[in-house]
Design an enzyme around this catalytic site. Structure first.
Site, PDB file in Angstrom:
ATOM      1  N   GLU A  15      11.494  -8.220  -2.042  1.00 33.97           N
ATOM      2  CA  GLU A  15      11.932  -6.860  -1.704  1.00 33.97           C
ATOM      3  C   GLU A  15      11.347  -6.572  -0.331  1.00 33.97           C
ATOM      4  O   GLU A  15      10.152  -6.318  -0.204  1.00 33.97           O
ATOM      5  CB  GLU A  15      11.409  -5.897  -2.786  1.00 33.97           C
ATOM      6  CG  GLU A  15      12.265  -4.662  -2.932  1.00 33.97           C
ATOM      7  CD  GLU A  15      11.869  -3.595  -1.937  1.00 33.97           C
ATOM      8  OE1 GLU A  15      12.418  -3.630  -0.808  1.00 33.97           O
ATOM      9  OE2 GLU A  15      11.043  -2.750  -2.268  1.00 33.97           O
ATOM     10  N   TRP A  41       0.802  -1.228   0.000  1.00 36.00           N
ATOM     11  CA  TRP A  41       0.000   0.000   0.000  1.00 36.00           C
ATOM     12  C   TRP A  41       0.830   1.270   0.000  1.00 36.00           C
ATOM     13  O   TRP A  41       0.318   2.342  -0.271  1.00 36.00           O
ATOM     14  CB  TRP A  41      -0.921   0.002   1.222  1.00 36.00           C
ATOM     15  CG  TRP A  41      -0.223  -0.395   2.497  1.00 36.00           C
ATOM     16  CD1 TRP A  41      -0.262  -1.635   3.086  1.00 36.00           C
ATOM     17  CD2 TRP A  41       0.643   0.393   3.317  1.00 36.00           C
ATOM     18  NE1 TRP A  41       0.529  -1.658   4.221  1.00 36.00           N
ATOM     19  CE2 TRP A  41       1.097  -0.421   4.386  1.00 36.00           C
ATOM     20  CE3 TRP A  41       1.089   1.709   3.276  1.00 36.00           C
ATOM     21  CZ2 TRP A  41       1.961   0.024   5.380  1.00 36.00           C
ATOM     22  CZ3 TRP A  41       1.954   2.164   4.260  1.00 36.00           C
ATOM     23  CH2 TRP A  41       2.385   1.324   5.300  1.00 36.00           C
ATOM     24  N   ASN A  42       2.123   1.172   0.377  1.00 36.96           N
ATOM     25  CA  ASN A  42       2.863   2.433   0.536  1.00 36.96           C
ATOM     26  C   ASN A  42       3.190   3.108  -0.800  1.00 36.96           C
ATOM     27  O   ASN A  42       3.356   4.310  -0.876  1.00 36.96           O
ATOM     28  CB  ASN A  42       4.126   2.241   1.389  1.00 36.96           C
ATOM     29  CG  ASN A  42       5.106   1.264   0.799  1.00 36.96           C
ATOM     30  OD1 ASN A  42       4.731   0.414  -0.002  1.00 36.96           O
ATOM     31  ND2 ASN A  42       6.352   1.361   1.190  1.00 36.96           N
ATOM     32  N   CYS A  64      10.498   1.617   2.535  1.00 39.73           N
ATOM     33  CA  CYS A  64      11.462   0.593   2.974  1.00 39.73           C
ATOM     34  C   CYS A  64      12.888   1.131   3.060  1.00 39.73           C
ATOM     35  O   CYS A  64      13.674   0.645   3.861  1.00 39.73           O
ATOM     36  CB  CYS A  64      11.381  -0.624   2.070  1.00 39.73           C
ATOM     37  SG  CYS A  64      11.553  -0.227   0.332  1.00 39.73           S
TER      38      CYS A  64
HETATM   39  P1  NAD Z   1       1.791  -6.385   7.176  1.00 40.83           P
HETATM   40  O1  NAD Z   1       3.015  -7.199   7.429  1.00 40.83           O
HETATM   41  O2  NAD Z   1       0.490  -6.867   7.682  1.00 40.83           O
HETATM   42  O3  NAD Z   1       1.621  -6.152   5.596  1.00 40.83           O
HETATM   43  C1  NAD Z   1       2.655  -5.694   4.774  1.00 40.83           C
HETATM   44  C2  NAD Z   1       2.342  -6.069   3.323  1.00 40.83           C
HETATM   45  O4  NAD Z   1       2.442  -7.478   3.143  1.00 40.83           O
HETATM   46  C3  NAD Z   1       0.916  -5.717   2.915  1.00 40.83           C
HETATM   47  O5  NAD Z   1       0.944  -5.265   1.582  1.00 40.83           O
HETATM   48  C4  NAD Z   1       0.145  -7.019   3.038  1.00 40.83           C
HETATM   49  O6  NAD Z   1      -0.921  -7.074   2.146  1.00 40.83           O
HETATM   50  C5  NAD Z   1       1.205  -8.021   2.678  1.00 40.83           C
HETATM   51  N1  NAD Z   1       1.029  -9.317   3.322  1.00 40.83           N
HETATM   52  C6  NAD Z   1       0.938  -9.546   4.657  1.00 40.83           C
HETATM   53  N2  NAD Z   1       0.811 -10.864   4.885  1.00 40.83           N
HETATM   54  C7  NAD Z   1       0.818 -11.482   3.673  1.00 40.83           C
HETATM   55  C8  NAD Z   1       0.738 -12.843   3.254  1.00 40.83           C
HETATM   56  N3  NAD Z   1       0.659 -13.859   4.133  1.00 40.83           N
HETATM   57  N4  NAD Z   1       0.779 -13.113   1.923  1.00 40.83           N
HETATM   58  C9  NAD Z   1       0.889 -12.109   1.017  1.00 40.83           C
HETATM   59  N5  NAD Z   1       0.987 -10.809   1.360  1.00 40.83           N
HETATM   60  C10 NAD Z   1       0.964 -10.500   2.671  1.00 40.83           C
HETATM   61  O7  NAD Z   1       2.085  -4.945   7.807  1.00 40.83           O
HETATM   62  P2  NAD Z   1       1.494  -3.507   7.593  1.00 40.83           P
HETATM   63  O8  NAD Z   1       1.271  -2.905   8.954  1.00 40.83           O
HETATM   64  O9  NAD Z   1       0.390  -3.421   6.608  1.00 40.83           O
HETATM   65  O10 NAD Z   1       2.780  -2.837   6.957  1.00 40.83           O
HETATM   66  C11 NAD Z   1       3.896  -2.539   7.761  1.00 40.83           C
HETATM   67  C12 NAD Z   1       5.033  -3.492   7.559  1.00 40.83           C
HETATM   68  O11 NAD Z   1       5.061  -3.949   6.238  1.00 40.83           O
HETATM   69  C13 NAD Z   1       6.329  -2.729   7.795  1.00 40.83           C
HETATM   70  O12 NAD Z   1       6.930  -3.192   8.953  1.00 40.83           O
HETATM   71  C14 NAD Z   1       7.166  -2.986   6.589  1.00 40.83           C
HETATM   72  O13 NAD Z   1       8.244  -3.844   6.894  1.00 40.83           O
HETATM   73  C15 NAD Z   1       6.311  -3.759   5.636  1.00 40.83           C
HETATM   74  N6  NAD Z   1       6.157  -3.095   4.332  1.00 40.83           N
HETATM   75  C16 NAD Z   1       7.253  -3.008   3.559  1.00 40.83           C
HETATM   76  C17 NAD Z   1       7.154  -2.405   2.333  1.00 40.83           C
HETATM   77  C18 NAD Z   1       8.354  -2.276   1.446  1.00 40.83           C
HETATM   78  O14 NAD Z   1       8.365  -1.417   0.584  1.00 40.83           O
HETATM   79  N7  NAD Z   1       9.369  -3.144   1.583  1.00 40.83           N
HETATM   80  C19 NAD Z   1       5.945  -1.912   1.904  1.00 40.83           C
HETATM   81  C20 NAD Z   1       4.822  -2.012   2.731  1.00 40.83           C
HETATM   82  C21 NAD Z   1       4.943  -2.630   3.961  1.00 40.83           C
END
Ligand code: NAD
Length: 480
Positions: free
Chosen positions: A252, A153-154, A286
């Site tokens: 990533e 989502w970011n 990230c």
């Molecule tokens: P989250 O871990 O619940 O979700 C992060 C992302 O992963 C979301 O897009 C979600 O849809 C996806 N996701 C989660 N569980 C999944 C699964 N089992 N299978 C497939 N996709 C899955 O956390 P959040 O609060 O929504 O986001 C914060 C965390 O997510 C941060 O700590 C950060 O590390 C990470 N994040 C990283 C990036 C990046 O650009 N690397 C982008 C968004 C979020």
């Protein structure tokens, strides 16, 4: 400009459809917490349709020449250029990011499409000189097949572009599991490819419960490659699932990027650039710098400049003028940030500015600077993914280097120094997939982007970015 937020359907086999069970997920504006619309919720029966559609799409798309594929991709890019303002507004409403940033993001997504449209035309094989005169030896690059992509989502457009662009350029078809928090801007991005004439089934978009979708798609025999952007924790789960079925992966993942400011650095430049990089997207990036390590001789100067700059950041609804920082994406993120601050303070940290939620409507959190943050606090160990800047000082560069390499993350690092020897030394000793020295130079499509250690596997973008979508086929042939 569109005034109304649009609810999103699934895109399967070239049609925008409700899910079979007609289930939906609610979408809320993170700046107001208002309900703004819905996104269709895919279950297994919808995923089966998407899988069959993608398989059919692959058999068609792989037979398009690289030039034909490039033309369709470029047409999609042109459509998106003409709609940048509309899509940016939708993105701001659902993600909270300032509208100027949303427009920049669209530009980055378009850049990806245009660059990979050409890179697909350069996916060369080679001829290897053989040991026997009669033998010809060829190396061909072929598309891997159906790709399952999980995007966050970011960056609702830019991260989706990072997956769609190399997949389509190399002749793969793709099922994108888009971000449920920000579905509409992702859907508008996908729509442009449909209007540009991409064959039905080549590009599919689904939403639902992330774990339910990844657990179904990754093991499925139709899927040949998995690509994910998100946290290290989820990345490890998906990678082990992919490993069980021998699927190719690109990961990533998270980061906790050190920024080292040496005593001879230009401190004004460092403070200005790092505040911009830190608080962009409310720190939900990230490669956001998240551990600031400053030589003790310039610590006070850096801290003062940094804090003054932070205090001038205008926080608010991204649709309003001059807003530099919007809300966090959802309540869960707000709670995580509050907990990180509390834990740091409980362990002796000092809040120099910020430190709390703004108001009680919308997920706004103050841009925050902390000092004397203990190394064992959660903030110094877990990816913060929010507007928190812990700043500490060091005496010897070796100590800064040890701290930079202490964690399992290795996505990005920043160095500020005017000493060439020092710059080279740090660049070669910091364990990171990307290092930017004396400026912010990461994230452009022509350069590889990826992490080492727990921050991921493989590179996106750059010449390296298309390889994970290609299989190598070697053919040895005796001529007639
Ligand atoms: P989250 O871990 O619940 O979700 C992060 C992302 O992963 C979301 O897009 C979600 O849809 C996806 N996701 C989660 N569980 C999944 C699964 N089992 N299978 C497939 N996709 C899955 O956390 P959040 O609060 O929504 O986001 C914060 C965390 O997510 C941060 O700590 C950060 O590390 C990470 N994040 C990283 C990036 C990046 O650009 N690397 C982008 C968004 C979020």
């Amino acid at each position: 400009m569109k005034d109304k937020y649009i609810s999103t359907k699934l895109f399967i086999n070239g049609y925008w459809v409700d899910s079979v069970k007609e289930e939906t997920i609610e979408i809320h504006n993170p700046a107001t917490e208002d309900y703004i619309g819905t996104v269709s919720h895919a279950r297994k029966e919808d995923l089966d349709l998407a899988l069959n559609s993608a398989q059919k799409g692959f058999l068609t798309w792989k037979n398009f020449s690289a030039l034909e594929r490039s033309k369709i991709m470029r047409k999609a890019a042109d459509i998106l250029k003409s709609r940048t303002k509309d899509i940016a507004k939708l993105m701001t409403i659902e993600s909270g990011k300032p509208i100027a940033d949303a427009e920049i993001e669209l530009g980055m997504g378009i850049d990806q499409i245009e660059w990979f449209a050409e890179e697909g035309r350069r996916a060369y094989g080679r001829i290897i000189p053989s040991r026997l005169k009669a033998v010809n030896q060829f190396v061909f690059k072929e598309p891997v097949g159906v790709v399952a992509a999980f995007t966050p989502w970011n960056w609702p457009v830019q991260q989706t572009a990072r997956k769609i662009a190399p997949a389509l350029a190399s002749g793969c078809s793709i099922i994108v599991k888009g971000p449920e928090e920000t579905p509409t801007s992702t859907a508008e991005f996908v729509k442009a490819f449909d209007e540009a004439g991409i064959p039905k089934g080549t590009l599919n978009l689904v939403f639902g419960i992330p774990s339910e979708i990844s657990e179904y798609l990754i093991p499925h025999p139709i899927v040949k490659k998995v690509t994910f952007t998100g946290s290290t924790q989820v990345g490890k789960q998906l990678m082990s699932l992919a490993g069980r079925y021998m699927k190719k992966v690109t990961m990533e993942l998270g980061g906790h990027s050190p920024a080292i400011i040496c005593e001879d650095a230009n401190i004004e430049t460092a403070a200005n650039i790092l505040v911009g990089t830190k608080f962009r997207n409310a720190g939900q990036i990230c490669i956001s710098p998240s551990r600031f390590l400053v030589h003790k001789k310039v610590y006070e100067k850096f801290l003062n400049l940094f804090v003054a700059n932070v205090r001038s950041i205008k926080v608010g609804n991204g649709l309003e003028d001059d807003i530099k920082m919007g809300p966090l994406i959802h309540e869960k993120r707000l709670q995580t940030i509050e907990k990180l601050v509390k834990d740091a303070v409980d362990r002796g940290a000092n809040i120099v500015t910020g430190g709390k939620r703004i108001g009680n409507k919308g997920y706004f959190f103050e841009p925050t600077v902390l000092t004397e943050v203990s190394k064992d606090s959660k903030l110094m160990n877990e990816e913060p993914f929010g507007p928190l800047a812990p700043i500490s000082s060091f005496d010897h560069l070796d100590d800064a280097l040890d701290e930079a390499n202490r964690l399992e993350y290795g996505l990005a690092a920043y160095v500020y120094t005017n000493n060439l020897k020092l710059a080279q030394e740090l660049a070669s000793n910091i364990e990171s997939g990307q290092i930017s020295i004396n400026h912010h130079g990461l994230g452009l499509v022509e350069n590889p982007f990826g992490g080492v250690k727990g921050s991921g596997l493989g590179s996106e973008m750059g010449a390296e970015g298309i390889e994970p979508y290609l299989n190598v086929k070697f053919i040895s042939q005796v001529g007639l």
